[in-house]
Design a protein around this motif. Structure first.
Motif, PDB file in Angstrom:
ATOM      1  N   MET A  90       0.795  -0.864   0.398  1.00  0.00           N
ATOM      2  CA  MET A  90      -0.018   0.085  -0.094  1.00  0.00           C
ATOM      3  C   MET A  90       0.785   1.154  -0.075  1.00  0.00           C
ATOM      4  SD  MET A  90      -2.977  -1.241   2.451  1.00  0.00           S
ATOM      5  CE  MET A  90      -4.336   0.645   2.712  1.00  0.00           C
ATOM      6  N   LEU A  91       2.149   0.983   0.778  1.00  0.00           N
ATOM      7  CA  LEU A  91       3.306   2.589   0.888  1.00  0.00           C
ATOM      8  C   LEU A  91       3.597   2.616  -0.581  1.00  0.00           C
ATOM      9  CD1 LEU A  91       4.269   4.575   2.850  1.00  0.00           C
ATOM     10  CD2 LEU A  91       5.912   3.214   2.850  1.00  0.00           C
ATOM     11  N   ILE A  92       4.230   1.240  -0.645  1.00  0.00           N
ATOM     12  CA  ILE A  92       4.821   1.492  -2.071  1.00  0.00           C
ATOM     13  C   ILE A  92       3.686   1.968  -3.622  1.00  0.00           C
ATOM     14  CG2 ILE A  92       5.348   0.666  -4.282  1.00  0.00           C
ATOM     15  CD1 ILE A  92       7.275  -1.467  -1.944  1.00  0.00           C
ATOM     16  N   THR A  93       2.618   1.676  -3.685  1.00  0.00           N
ATOM     17  CA  THR A  93       1.622   2.238  -4.133  1.00  0.00           C
ATOM     18  C   THR A  93       1.494   3.340  -4.266  1.00  0.00           C
ATOM     19  OG1 THR A  93      -0.120  -0.212  -4.510  1.00  0.00           O
ATOM     20  CG2 THR A  93      -1.049   1.654  -4.773  1.00  0.00           C
ATOM     21  N   GLN A  94       1.310   3.893  -3.317  1.00  0.00           N
ATOM     22  CA  GLN A  94       1.552   5.608  -2.138  1.00  0.00           C
ATOM     23  C   GLN A  94       1.743   6.318  -3.305  1.00  0.00           C
ATOM     24  OE1 GLN A  94       0.765   6.310   1.520  1.00  0.00           O
ATOM     25  NE2 GLN A  94      -1.445   4.760   1.847  1.00  0.00           N
ATOM     26  N   PHE A  95       3.543   6.237  -2.863  1.00  0.00           N
ATOM     27  CA  PHE A  95       4.505   6.662  -3.758  1.00  0.00           C
ATOM     28  C   PHE A  95       4.131   6.237  -5.228  1.00  0.00           C
ATOM     29  CE2 PHE A  95       5.803   6.516   0.683  1.00  0.00           C
ATOM     30  CZ  PHE A  95       6.938   8.048   0.312  1.00  0.00           C
ATOM     31  N   ALA A  96       4.145   5.397  -5.695  1.00  0.00           N
ATOM     32  CA  ALA A  96       3.732   4.695  -7.393  1.00  0.00           C
ATOM     33  C   ALA A  96       2.513   6.145  -7.903  1.00  0.00           C
ATOM     34  CB  ALA A  96       3.512   3.589  -7.360  1.00  0.00           C
ATOM     35  N   PHE A  97       1.575   6.567  -7.360  1.00  0.00           N
ATOM     36  CA  PHE A  97       0.707   7.198  -7.287  1.00  0.00           C
ATOM     37  C   PHE A  97       1.543   8.406  -7.470  1.00  0.00           C
ATOM     38  CE2 PHE A  97      -1.735  10.372  -6.461  1.00  0.00           C
ATOM     39  CZ  PHE A  97      -3.393  10.389  -7.743  1.00  0.00           C
ATOM     40  N   ARG A  98       2.097   9.168  -6.833  1.00  0.00           N
ATOM     41  CA  ARG A  98       2.808  10.200  -6.516  1.00  0.00           C
ATOM     42  C   ARG A  98       3.634  10.817  -7.672  1.00  0.00           C
ATOM     43  NH1 ARG A  98       4.193  11.082  -0.482  1.00  0.00           N
ATOM     44  NH2 ARG A  98       3.106  10.637   0.506  1.00  0.00           N
ATOM     45  N   VAL A  99       4.192   9.699  -8.399  1.00  0.00           N
ATOM     46  CA  VAL A  99       5.206   9.992  -9.217  1.00  0.00           C
ATOM     47  C   VAL A  99       4.500   9.476 -10.649  1.00  0.00           C
ATOM     48  CG1 VAL A  99       6.847   7.498 -11.009  1.00  0.00           C
ATOM     49  CG2 VAL A  99       6.877   7.653  -8.564  1.00  0.00           C
ATOM     50  N   TYR A 100       3.105   8.737 -11.289  1.00  0.00           N
ATOM     51  CA  TYR A 100       2.685   9.022 -12.174  1.00  0.00           C
ATOM     52  C   TYR A 100       2.010  10.624 -11.959  1.00  0.00           C
ATOM     53  CZ  TYR A 100       3.727   4.463 -13.490  1.00  0.00           C
ATOM     54  OH  TYR A 100       3.985   3.510 -14.368  1.00  0.00           O
ATOM     55  N   LYS A 101       1.262  10.797 -10.670  1.00  0.00           N
ATOM     56  CA  LYS A 101       1.391  12.673 -10.603  1.00  0.00           C
ATOM     57  C   LYS A 101       1.865  13.556 -10.866  1.00  0.00           C
ATOM     58  CE  LYS A 101      -1.846  15.468  -8.965  1.00  0.00           C
ATOM     59  NZ  LYS A 101      -1.406  16.913  -9.405  1.00  0.00           N
ATOM     60  N   LYS A 102       3.316  12.712 -10.522  1.00  0.00           N
ATOM     61  CA  LYS A 102       3.944  14.542 -11.345  1.00  0.00           C
ATOM     62  C   LYS A 102       4.042  14.343 -12.801  1.00  0.00           C
ATOM     63  CE  LYS A 102       7.227  17.213 -10.241  1.00  0.00           C
ATOM     64  NZ  LYS A 102       7.132  18.740 -10.005  1.00  0.00           N
ATOM     65  N   ILE A 103       4.147  13.044 -13.168  1.00  0.00           N
ATOM     66  CA  ILE A 103       4.210  12.804 -14.989  1.00  0.00           C
ATOM     67  C   ILE A 103       3.091  13.275 -15.859  1.00  0.00           C
ATOM     68  CG2 ILE A 103       4.360  10.939 -17.088  1.00  0.00           C
ATOM     69  CD1 ILE A 103       5.642   9.155 -14.800  1.00  0.00           C
ATOM     70  N   LEU A 104       1.876  13.460 -15.144  1.00  0.00           N
ATOM     71  CA  LEU A 104       0.926  14.030 -15.384  1.00  0.00           C
ATOM     72  C   LEU A 104       0.921  15.277 -15.301  1.00  0.00           C
ATOM     73  CD1 LEU A 104      -2.079  11.683 -14.757  1.00  0.00           C
ATOM     74  CD2 LEU A 104      -0.801  11.829 -17.133  1.00  0.00           C
ATOM     75  N   ASP A 105       1.635  16.066 -14.082  1.00  0.00           N
ATOM     76  CA  ASP A 105       1.710  17.729 -13.910  1.00  0.00           C
ATOM     77  C   ASP A 105       2.663  17.996 -15.000  1.00  0.00           C
ATOM     78  OD1 ASP A 105       0.277  17.212 -11.770  1.00  0.00           O
ATOM     79  OD2 ASP A 105       2.173  17.591 -10.484  1.00  0.00           O
ATOM     80  N   ILE A 106       3.371  17.732 -15.587  1.00  0.00           N
ATOM     81  CA  ILE A 106       4.872  17.540 -16.625  1.00  0.00           C
ATOM     82  C   ILE A 106       3.862  17.824 -18.046  1.00  0.00           C
ATOM     83  CG2 ILE A 106       6.957  17.557 -17.775  1.00  0.00           C
ATOM     84  CD1 ILE A 106       8.010  16.576 -14.786  1.00  0.00           C
ATOM     85  N   TYR A 107       3.368  16.842 -17.983  1.00  0.00           N
ATOM     86  CA  TYR A 107       2.466  16.584 -19.608  1.00  0.00           C
ATOM     87  C   TYR A 107       1.920  17.039 -19.528  1.00  0.00           C
ATOM     88  CZ  TYR A 107      -0.191  14.914 -22.589  1.00  0.00           C
ATOM     89  OH  TYR A 107      -1.288  14.881 -24.107  1.00  0.00           O
ATOM     90  N   GLU A 108       0.814  17.708 -18.903  1.00  0.00           N
ATOM     91  CA  GLU A 108      -0.527  19.300 -18.956  1.00  0.00           C
ATOM     92  C   GLU A 108       0.674  20.154 -19.273  1.00  0.00           C
ATOM     93  OE1 GLU A 108      -4.207  20.770 -16.483  1.00  0.00           O
ATOM     94  OE2 GLU A 108      -2.701  20.319 -15.623  1.00  0.00           O
ATOM     95  N   LYS A 109       1.570  20.558 -18.574  1.00  0.00           N
ATOM     96  CA  LYS A 109       2.608  21.918 -18.773  1.00  0.00           C
ATOM     97  C   LYS A 109       3.335  21.627 -20.078  1.00  0.00           C
ATOM     98  CE  LYS A 109       2.351  22.670 -13.801  1.00  0.00           C
ATOM     99  NZ  LYS A 109       2.869  22.689 -12.567  1.00  0.00           N
TER     100      LYS A 109
END
Length: 361
Positions: A90-109
């Motif tokens: 569960m902890l690793i999944t939370q950090f994986a989500f943060r990785v992909y959230k950051k990717i999407l932030d960069i992609y959107e901008k």
């Protein structure tokens, strides 16, 4: 493993950075280059189109995909008892989500730059589109969160879960791609490829190591040539492995399956990048302390027959040599020989365990 490294730019480093960035330009091989693609691509790549993709993925779908990626990877390794417990997952999944959230932030901008000249048009099926932001900008933006994500695997109760990291990223990438439209896939695939490679392949360190070399040095020219040939070499070695080991079978299926091919090609690229890193650093330390232990982890923990690893190194060495001239062979062959020697030494050390191998990955 990903290691933080400062890139000091000079002409030699800039040259390799451009080659690294070329790995993540957009790929049109799986789509028909019709005129409508240009319109659809421009719409999807617009700020409004990127915002729609971001909104579609950032919350529920992305969270579910990260969880499913973790579950699939956990299932894949389930034959190893207690490789990762539920709380860790569960902890690793939370950090994986943060990785992909950051990717999407960069992609959107990030605004795609499209350069179309009279000689480079969709009509004659040739187009260049920059797939990601400036490569060092992307690397430095993702580095802090990727290092934390990696650390969650390193501190796991079972050290073998470090291998679980790239598996989770690979599964999650595939799940995300299934949710995208064709043009979204074209635009997002470079980002997903980058994050999977960044935690496993030391391209950034290879570029940084070039700072010590003149731009016209034989060492830099050799590495530049071989980086360009890296995908072709990986494909050649993989095809030879399929032909020579037709009965090789893993927990995910036959060696020729598309998902296993993907992992093999990524890892063949990883071997080559580590070799160029050692060559530029004039030391085998990175292979000996990073790549070799990772391979031992797979052999001991997952049960791949050592024959596969030995044949892998042999074919890779032979294929690389076939791309070299006489002067280049003199420069690089000592490193190829040392790499093979390290793996042969390790096989000897592990020889008594080889009869336990089940031929699975």
């Amino acid at each position: 493993m990903l290691k933080s490294v400062e890139i000091i730019k000079n002409p030699s480093v800039e040259r390799l950075l451009k080659l690294w960035a070329r790995r993540y330009t957009l790929n049109f091989s799986d789509v028909s280059l019709e005129k409508s693609l240009h319109t659809n691509l421009m719409t999807t790549a617009s700020p409004e189109g990127r915002a729609l993709t971001y909104a579609k993925l950032k919350n529920n779908i992305l969270n579910i995909n990260c969880q499913m990626g973790c579950i699939q990877a956990k299932t894949f390794y389930s034959y190893i008892s207690n490789i990762i417990d539920l709380n860790e997952a569960m902890l690793i999944t939370q950090f994986a989500f943060r990785v992909y959230k950051k990717i999407l932030d960069i992609y959107e901008k990030h605004s795609v730059e499209i350069n179309i000249s009279t000689k480079t048009t969709l009509e004659n099926k040739r187009i260049f589109i920059l797939g990601i932001p400036e490569i060092t900008e992307l690397a430095y933006s993702l580095e802090p969160i990727l290092l934390v994500f990696q650390e969650q695997h390193v501190v796991s109760k079972d050290w073998r879960s470090l291998g679980f990291m790239t598996t989770q990223l690979n599964f999650t990438n595939q799940l995300i791609l299934k949710k995208l439209t064709p043009t979204e896939k074209i635009l997002l695939t470079p980002y997903l490829k980058f994050v999977e490679e960044q935690v496993a392949i030391p391209w950034q360190r290879v570029c940084a190591a070039a700072v010590k070399y003149e731009i016209d040095s034989p060492e830099l020219n050799l590495v530049e040539q071989m980086i360009l040939a890296t995908p072709k070499i990986a494909e050649s070695v993989y095809q030879q492995l399929v032909e020579l080991l037709p009965n090789h079978h893993s927990r995910r299926g036959e060696l020729s399956k598309p998902d296993i091919k993907h992992s093999c090609l990524r890892d063949l690229n990883m071997f080559q990048a580590y070799l160029w890193l050692c060559f530029l650093e004039k030391s085998m330390a990175s292979i000996e302390t990073e790549l070799l232990p990772l391979c031992v982890m797979v052999v001991e923990g997952v049960g791949i027959q050592w024959e596969m690893t030995e044949k892998w190194c042999q074919l890779l060495t032979e294929t690389i040599i076939s791309h070299l001239n006489t002067e280049q062979k003199t420069l690089l062959c000592p490193y190829l020989q040392q790499m093979q020697h390290l793996f042969l030494q390790e096989r000897s050390r592990l020889g008594y365990k080889e009869e336990l191998a089940e031929g699975i990955i």
